[in-house]
Design a protein around this motif. Structure first.
Motif, PDB file in Angstrom:
ATOM      1  N   THR A   1       0.839  -1.195   0.000  1.00 15.29           N
ATOM      2  CA  THR A   1       0.000   0.000   0.000  1.00 15.29           C
ATOM      3  C   THR A   1       0.874   1.245   0.000  1.00 15.29           C
ATOM      4  O   THR A   1       1.405   1.643   1.030  1.00 15.29           O
ATOM      5  CB  THR A   1      -0.924   0.003   1.235  1.00 15.29           C
TER       6      THR A   1
ATOM      7  N   ILE B   1       1.393   5.431  -1.163  1.00 17.21           N
ATOM      8  CA  ILE B   1       0.597   6.663  -1.223  1.00 17.21           C
ATOM      9  C   ILE B   1       0.172   6.938  -2.661  1.00 17.21           C
ATOM     10  O   ILE B   1       0.962   6.827  -3.599  1.00 17.21           O
ATOM     11  CB  ILE B   1       1.398   7.857  -0.665  1.00 17.21           C
TER      12      ILE B   1
ATOM     13  N   LEU C   1      -4.566   8.967  -0.731  1.00 16.92           N
ATOM     14  CA  LEU C   1      -4.817   7.605  -0.269  1.00 16.92           C
ATOM     15  C   LEU C   1      -3.514   7.119   0.344  1.00 16.92           C
ATOM     16  O   LEU C   1      -2.485   7.125  -0.309  1.00 16.92           O
ATOM     17  CB  LEU C   1      -5.240   6.713  -1.427  1.00 16.92           C
ATOM     18  N   ARG C   2      -3.577   6.711   1.619  1.00 14.10           N
ATOM     19  CA  ARG C   2      -2.370   6.300   2.331  1.00 14.10           C
ATOM     20  C   ARG C   2      -2.712   5.199   3.316  1.00 14.10           C
ATOM     21  O   ARG C   2      -3.882   4.882   3.542  1.00 14.10           O
ATOM     22  CB  ARG C   2      -1.750   7.488   3.046  1.00 14.10           C
ATOM     23  N   ARG C   3      -1.673   4.632   3.909  1.00 12.58           N
ATOM     24  CA  ARG C   3      -1.880   3.611   4.929  1.00 12.58           C
ATOM     25  C   ARG C   3      -2.587   4.215   6.143  1.00 12.58           C
ATOM     26  O   ARG C   3      -2.401   5.385   6.465  1.00 12.58           O
ATOM     27  CB  ARG C   3      -0.541   3.031   5.383  1.00 12.58           C
TER      28      ARG C   3
ATOM     29  N   TYR D   1      -3.418  -4.332   0.221  1.00 14.25           N
ATOM     30  CA  TYR D   1      -3.676  -3.009  -0.345  1.00 14.25           C
ATOM     31  C   TYR D   1      -4.926  -2.418   0.308  1.00 14.25           C
ATOM     32  O   TYR D   1      -6.041  -2.742  -0.087  1.00 14.25           O
ATOM     33  CB  TYR D   1      -3.866  -3.106  -1.860  1.00 14.25           C
TER      34      TYR D   1
ATOM     35  N   TRP E   1      -6.222   1.457   1.818  1.00 15.56           N
ATOM     36  CA  TRP E   1      -5.901   2.868   1.956  1.00 15.56           C
ATOM     37  C   TRP E   1      -6.934   3.600   2.800  1.00 15.56           C
ATOM     38  O   TRP E   1      -8.145   3.393   2.639  1.00 15.56           O
ATOM     39  CB  TRP E   1      -5.879   3.537   0.587  1.00 15.56           C
TER      40      TRP E   1
ATOM     41  N   GLN F   1     -12.453   4.552   3.485  1.00 17.35           N
ATOM     42  CA  GLN F   1     -11.389   3.604   3.162  1.00 17.35           C
ATOM     43  C   GLN F   1     -11.687   2.935   1.830  1.00 17.35           C
ATOM     44  O   GLN F   1     -12.829   2.876   1.399  1.00 17.35           O
ATOM     45  CB  GLN F   1     -11.221   2.583   4.280  1.00 17.35           C
TER      46      GLN F   1
END
Length: 190
Positions: free
Chosen positions: A7, A9, A17-19, A70, A72, A85
């Protein structure tokens, strides 16, 4: 052959969209995980307490150790707030496909944000992971998700009839997909 990269950015015009991080807990509770309407359409339980949300975050965060995970957090750039999410919740490495799931808080719906996030994740799947196919589904009657799916260029594949039993009624699970060669016309920032 898939190239699993985990995952990373992804930036779009209005979203990052990020962890997930543990700092997302308060925004998650405020925006969607404690909302029965959002969670019900998404098919997930409601998380009401900080302990429940921390447990969910722990599951998400620990899973990032694997390169084929994956998921986010959807962050609205304008407020830097976690509003939902999106994930490839099922990745089939042998057959080169993945399935997307997403949810966004009600106050952020009907603004094109789910479509923006979904298009970015589709592109990530084709360009970074080398997927051949991305699939998605929605529950019969979820017109908002159906609109997002169609805007993203998915093609209808079929229904798993009477898949869900909700509030005393059976509902179909409707499946759609898009192939990599059908996405070539789209230019991506990934």
């Amino acid at each position: 052959m898939l190239t699993h990269c985990g995952t990373e950015i992804i930036n779009t015009e209005r979203l990052t969209l990020r962890r997930f991080t543990y700092e997302d807990s308060e925004a998650m509770q405020k925006n969607w995980v404690s909302d029965p309407k959002v969670q019900g359409m998404y098919g997930e339980p409601v998380y009401e307490t900080k302990e429940e949300i921390t447990g969910l975050l722990k599951k998400y965060i620990e899973a990032y150790e694997k390169q084929d995970i994956y998921r986010w957090a959807i962050i609205l750039k304008e407020s830097k707030e976690c509003i939902g999410q999106i994930a490839f919740f099922m990745v089939n490495s042998q057959n080169h496909f993945a399935e997307i799931e997403y949810c966004i808080g009600r106050q952020f719906q009907k603004r094109g944000l789910a479509t923006e996030a979904t298009q970015a994740v589709i592109d990530y799947g084709f360009e970074k992971i080398n997927l051949h196919k991305v699939q998605i589904c929605h529950r019969q009657g979820n017109e908002a998700s159906e609109r997002v799916i169609k805007k993203c260029g998915f093609r209808y594949e079929g229904a798993l009839r009477d898949f869900f039993f909700i509030e005393g009624h059976y509902k179909d699970r409707l499946y759609y997909s898009i192939l990599k060669n059908e996405r070539k016309d789209r230019v991506s920032d990934i």
